[in-house]
Design a protein around this motif. Structure first.
Motif, short mmCIF file in Angstrom:
data_model
loop_
_atom_site.label_atom_id
_atom_site.label_comp_id
_atom_site.label_asym_id
_atom_site.label_seq_id
_atom_site.Cartn_x
_atom_site.Cartn_y
_atom_site.Cartn_z
N ASP A 160 19.33 0.35 8.71
CA ASP A 160 20.18 1.53 8.45
C ASP A 160 21.66 1.24 8.76
OD1 ASP A 160 18.20 3.89 7.72
OD2 ASP A 160 17.24 2.62 9.23
N HIS A 210 23.98 1.42 6.41
CA HIS A 210 24.66 2.50 5.69
C HIS A 210 26.14 2.24 5.43
CE1 HIS A 210 21.36 5.15 4.99
NE2 HIS A 210 20.97 5.11 6.26
N ASP A 245 18.25 0.39 3.87
CA ASP A 245 19.36 1.34 3.88
C ASP A 245 20.66 0.61 4.22
OD1 ASP A 245 17.96 3.43 2.90
OD2 ASP A 245 18.21 4.74 4.63
N HIS A 248 10.72 -0.06 5.69
CA HIS A 248 11.89 0.76 6.02
C HIS A 248 11.50 1.98 6.86
CE1 HIS A 248 15.68 2.77 5.89
NE2 HIS A 248 15.16 3.82 5.31
N HIS A 301 14.77 4.10 9.47
CA HIS A 301 14.82 5.33 8.69
C HIS A 301 15.17 6.59 9.49
CE1 HIS A 301 14.29 7.91 5.27
NE2 HIS A 301 13.23 8.51 5.76
N HIS A 345 16.80 6.64 12.38
CA HIS A 345 18.05 6.38 13.12
C HIS A 345 17.92 6.70 14.60
CE1 HIS A 345 20.67 6.62 9.21
NE2 HIS A 345 19.43 6.24 8.93
FE LIG Z 1 18.86 5.51 6.78
#
Ligand SMILES: [Fe+2]
Length: 251
Positions: free
Chosen positions: A8, A10, A36, A131, A169, A171
């Motif tokens: 993640d 991002h 992600d 994920h 996923h 966080h």
């Molecule tokens: Fe995410």
């Protein structure tokens, strides 16, 4: 074997760079990402290209697969209509700004990776990477899920006692051992939601036992905050990063 597990990100390039610097100091055998790579911050192409340049293998997050496929939204869960609107803005911005190479890279990511940590010819724990869960990359596997849920997921992935499954996923980092199987949520590099703004990742060490360490790394969060504010991404994402995902009280 010592692994760094990063998830993640991002599109938060300063957070990723700080984590990779820290990983380099730890002296790991391999680094894997758990998806992600893009969404919410303004460096999707740069993050994808750094992950590719470093040869970091990993799996597709819901953001990666939906951006690559041109799906209508990221498959994310929304807490309220405001979050939903912001999330759509982020998704549309990302779809518009991801270049052809990055899109191809995101589309090439597998749903799941299985690593024979002792090599294929001798027995040893398996490390499975997904994920979110082995069934869906949009399902939230939170710490408060009952043991039955985790064991069902482990059975679905074909895990045995001694094996490890890592995912992100939510966080929110957590770790549990249930019936000898190790469940590791790695937290988030670029958008933590546990109230700690620092970038998060996991060091996993396999020897006579399994050691899981959740690491937090300071990074130039103001660089990301400034870049979000200068972009057409919602400013709320900047506040979110500063507070580690905790809502900022309104006066
Ligand atoms: Fe995410």
């Amino acid at each position: 074997m010592k692994y760094a597990l990063i998830s993640d990100i991002h599109a938060n390039l300063p957070a990723l760079e700080a984590v990779l610097d820290d990983v380099a100091r730890q002296g790991v055998d391999a680094t894997y990402h758990l998806g992600d790579l893009v969404g919410y911050a303004p460096w999707p192409n740069e993050v994808v290209s750094l992950i590719g340049a470093r040869g970091i293998q990993g799996v597709a997050g819901n953001y990666d697969s939906t951006v690559a496929a041109g799906y209508k939204h990221c498959g994310c869960r929304y807490e309220d209509p405001v979050q939903e609107a912001l999330s759509h803005e982020s998704f549309n911005w990302t779809v518009q700004h991801v270049g052809a190479d990055a899109k191809r890279f995101l589309g090439s990511l597998p749903f799941r990776l299985d690593i024979a940590t002792a090599g294929g010819h001798q027995p040893g724990p398996r490390l499975t990477l997904v994920h979110a869960t082995p069934t869906l990359n949009t399902l939230y596997w939170t710490e408060d899920r009952p043991a039955d849920f985790s064991l069902k997921m482990a059975a679905h992935a074909g895990l045995r006692p001694g094996d490890i499954i890592a995912f992100g996923h939510t966080h929110l980092p957590w770790y549990k051992e249930i019936d000898g199987i190790h469940f590791v949520n790695t937290g988030s590099v670029g958008r933590p939601k546990d109230g700690d703004w620092r970038a998060g990742y996991v060091l996993l060490e396999l020897g006579t036992s399994v050691a899981v360490r959740s690491i937090r790394v300071e990074y130039d969060v103001e660089a990301t905050v400034g870049a979000i504010r200068q972009s057409e991404l919602p400013d709320a994402f900047a506040d979110f990063l500063r507070s580690g995902g905790r809502p900022v009280p309104r006066a």
